[in-house]
Design a protein around this motif. Sequence first.
Motif, PDB file in Angstrom:
ATOM      1  N   ARG A   1       0.833  -1.208   0.000  1.00  0.00           N
ATOM      2  CA  ARG A   1       0.000   0.000   0.000  1.00  0.00           C
ATOM      3  C   ARG A   1       0.871   1.263   0.000  1.00  0.00           C
ATOM      4  O   ARG A   1       0.580   2.238  -0.705  1.00  0.00           O
ATOM      5  CB  ARG A   1      -0.952  -0.017   1.212  1.00  0.00           C
ATOM      6  N   GLN A   2       1.935   1.226   0.775  1.00  0.00           N
ATOM      7  CA  GLN A   2       2.830   2.382   0.811  1.00  0.00           C
ATOM      8  C   GLN A   2       3.507   2.610  -0.542  1.00  0.00           C
ATOM      9  O   GLN A   2       3.667   3.752  -0.995  1.00  0.00           O
ATOM     10  CB  GLN A   2       3.874   2.188   1.910  1.00  0.00           C
ATOM     11  N   LEU A   3       3.908   1.531  -1.196  1.00  0.00           N
ATOM     12  CA  LEU A   3       4.537   1.656  -2.511  1.00  0.00           C
ATOM     13  C   LEU A   3       3.559   2.208  -3.539  1.00  0.00           C
ATOM     14  O   LEU A   3       3.927   3.032  -4.385  1.00  0.00           O
ATOM     15  CB  LEU A   3       5.077   0.295  -2.972  1.00  0.00           C
ATOM     16  N   LEU A   4       2.302   1.771  -3.481  1.00  0.00           N
ATOM     17  CA  LEU A   4       1.298   2.296  -4.408  1.00  0.00           C
ATOM     18  C   LEU A   4       1.145   3.812  -4.237  1.00  0.00           C
ATOM     19  O   LEU A   4       1.034   4.551  -5.217  1.00  0.00           O
ATOM     20  CB  LEU A   4      -0.044   1.597  -4.172  1.00  0.00           C
ATOM     21  N   ILE A   5       1.150   4.246  -2.984  1.00  0.00           N
ATOM     22  CA  ILE A   5       1.001   5.673  -2.723  1.00  0.00           C
ATOM     23  C   ILE A   5       2.221   6.444  -3.239  1.00  0.00           C
ATOM     24  O   ILE A   5       2.099   7.490  -3.883  1.00  0.00           O
ATOM     25  CB  ILE A   5       0.800   5.911  -1.214  1.00  0.00           C
ATOM     26  N   LEU A   6       3.428   5.923  -2.970  1.00  0.00           N
ATOM     27  CA  LEU A   6       4.636   6.604  -3.453  1.00  0.00           C
ATOM     28  C   LEU A   6       4.695   6.657  -4.968  1.00  0.00           C
ATOM     29  O   LEU A   6       5.291   7.575  -5.548  1.00  0.00           O
ATOM     30  CB  LEU A   6       5.878   5.896  -2.906  1.00  0.00           C
TER      31      LEU A   6
ATOM     32  N   SER B   1      -5.933   6.876  -4.185  1.00  0.00           N
ATOM     33  CA  SER B   1      -6.780   6.219  -3.183  1.00  0.00           C
ATOM     34  C   SER B   1      -6.280   4.800  -2.957  1.00  0.00           C
ATOM     35  O   SER B   1      -6.177   4.014  -3.908  1.00  0.00           O
ATOM     36  CB  SER B   1      -8.239   6.201  -3.652  1.00  0.00           C
ATOM     37  N   VAL B   2      -5.987   4.468  -1.693  1.00  0.00           N
ATOM     38  CA  VAL B   2      -5.512   3.138  -1.321  1.00  0.00           C
ATOM     39  C   VAL B   2      -6.282   2.694  -0.083  1.00  0.00           C
ATOM     40  O   VAL B   2      -6.379   3.462   0.889  1.00  0.00           O
ATOM     41  CB  VAL B   2      -3.995   3.141  -1.034  1.00  0.00           C
ATOM     42  N   PRO B   3      -6.854   1.472  -0.106  1.00  0.00           N
ATOM     43  CA  PRO B   3      -7.633   1.014   1.048  1.00  0.00           C
ATOM     44  C   PRO B   3      -6.821   1.072   2.344  1.00  0.00           C
ATOM     45  O   PRO B   3      -5.643   0.708   2.379  1.00  0.00           O
ATOM     46  CB  PRO B   3      -7.975  -0.435   0.687  1.00  0.00           C
TER      47      PRO B   3
END
Length: 441
Positions: free
Chosen positions: A361-366, A371-373
Amino acid sequence: MSDREPTRVLFVGDMHLGRRPTGVPEAIADATPLGPEEAWRRTVQLAIAQRVDAVALAGDLVHQDNARFEAFGHLQPGVEQLAAAGIAVCAVAGNHDTDSLPGLAGLIEGFHLLGSGGTWSEWVLRRTGATDLRLVGWSFPAPHHGSSPLASPPPVADAGYVTLGLLHADLDASGSRYAPVRATELQALNYAGWFLGHVHKPQPIPHPGTPFYLGSLSPLDPSETGLHGPLLVTLDAHRVTEQRRIPLAPLRWAHLDWDAAEIDADDDLAERLLARVVEFAQSLGDELREVAALGVRLRIDGHPAEPARLERRVRALDTDLLSTALGGMAIFVQKIEFRATGQHNLSHLAERDDPPGLLARQLLILQGAISVPGIGNAPAAAAEWMLAARNQLESVDRAAAFAALDSEPLTDEQLRDLLVRVGQRTLDRMLEPLDGAHETP
C-alpha cells in the motif's frame, strides 16, 4: 577565403596535478601510471607531434596548495618541452590553485598566467602568414568567488584577431561560490569561442562560439565517464573551423547496465560478469586505443525470477577479484549496484492484512496512487514519508564523518525513486519463498 595558414590551439581542462585517481584497485594503480601527470605528459607529446601553436590550460592545474611542489615537478618539464618546440603555454587559475599557480607561473619561463587576481588580461599570438590569435582569460582571486567574472568587463572582440575566451567558472549556476556566469552573457561578447574549466565531465562539443566545459584532462573518480583528453581547436581567418577532442587519457570510466533477466541465479556470476564487461570493452573499439585501464560500474536492473537470492549472491562477490586484461589494457569492476526487483502485483498484495500488504500500500502511494484502502489521504501520507526521509538523509549529511563532502540534496523525484526501490527490494525479501519454493501472491 583566407590565404593565411590556420592557427591551432590545444585546450586542456582541469588537470589536478598531485591528485591520485580514486576507485582504482591498488595493484592496477601501482602497475600503471593512470593519473593526471601521465595525461599531461601525453598532452605535451601530442602538442609537439601535432606542431600546435599554443596550449591553453583552463584552471585547476594543481589539485591543492600542499601539492604544489609535486605539481611543479611535472608542470615545469612539460612547459619547458613545449617552449623548446616553439609552443606557447597560457593558463588561468581555478578555485583549487589560486595561491599556488601564480607562484609556479613566476618560476616557469614561457608560462603565461592570464587574469591574475580576478582581472581580465590577454595574450596575443602573431605569426607571419598565419591567423592572429588573441586569448583572453580571468583567474580566480580566492578559492571562493561569489560574483560573476563579467562584473569587470573583459576586452571587447577585435576584428583584427580571432579572440578566444579561457575561463574557470560555474556556468548558469546562480548563487554559486565558484564565479557564476551566464552563457548568454559570454556569447554576447562575440568571441569566436569560450573554453571553460571547473566541471569535470566533458560536455559535447557545441557549435563554435558556444561556452562549454572541457572536462578533466583525465578522469579523477568513477563519476567522470566518457572520453577525456584535450581539445584541438583550429582557427582560420576570423573563426573557429574545427574543434576535436583527442582521447588520450590513460584511464577510462564507464557505467554499464545489465538486465537481471539474462542472469540465472545458479550461474558462475564472476565469470558471467567479467565476460559481459569484456564484451562491452570490445564494443568501444578505437575509443580505448590509448587507455591503459578501464574501470566499470555495473548496474544490475530488471525483474529476475528470484531477486532476493540473486542479490545475496551479487553482494557476496569480491570486487577486488573482478579484474582481467584485454590486449594489455587492465579491466576491472569498481562497483556493482543491484537495482533489480521482483514483479509483484501491488494491488493484489495491498489487500493482505500483513506486513507485505502494508508495504505494498505504501509503494502504491509513493508511485502516485490517489486512493488506497486503509489509508485516508494518500497524497498527504506520501508527503509525510518524503519529509521524514529527507530529514533523515540531511541528518546523515550533517554528521561529522560526512561534513567535508560537497553533496547536492536529492530532488523530490530522486528521493521518491530511492524510497520506491528500497521498498520493492524489502518486499522481495519478505516474499522470498522458503525452502526454494516459488510463491505466487
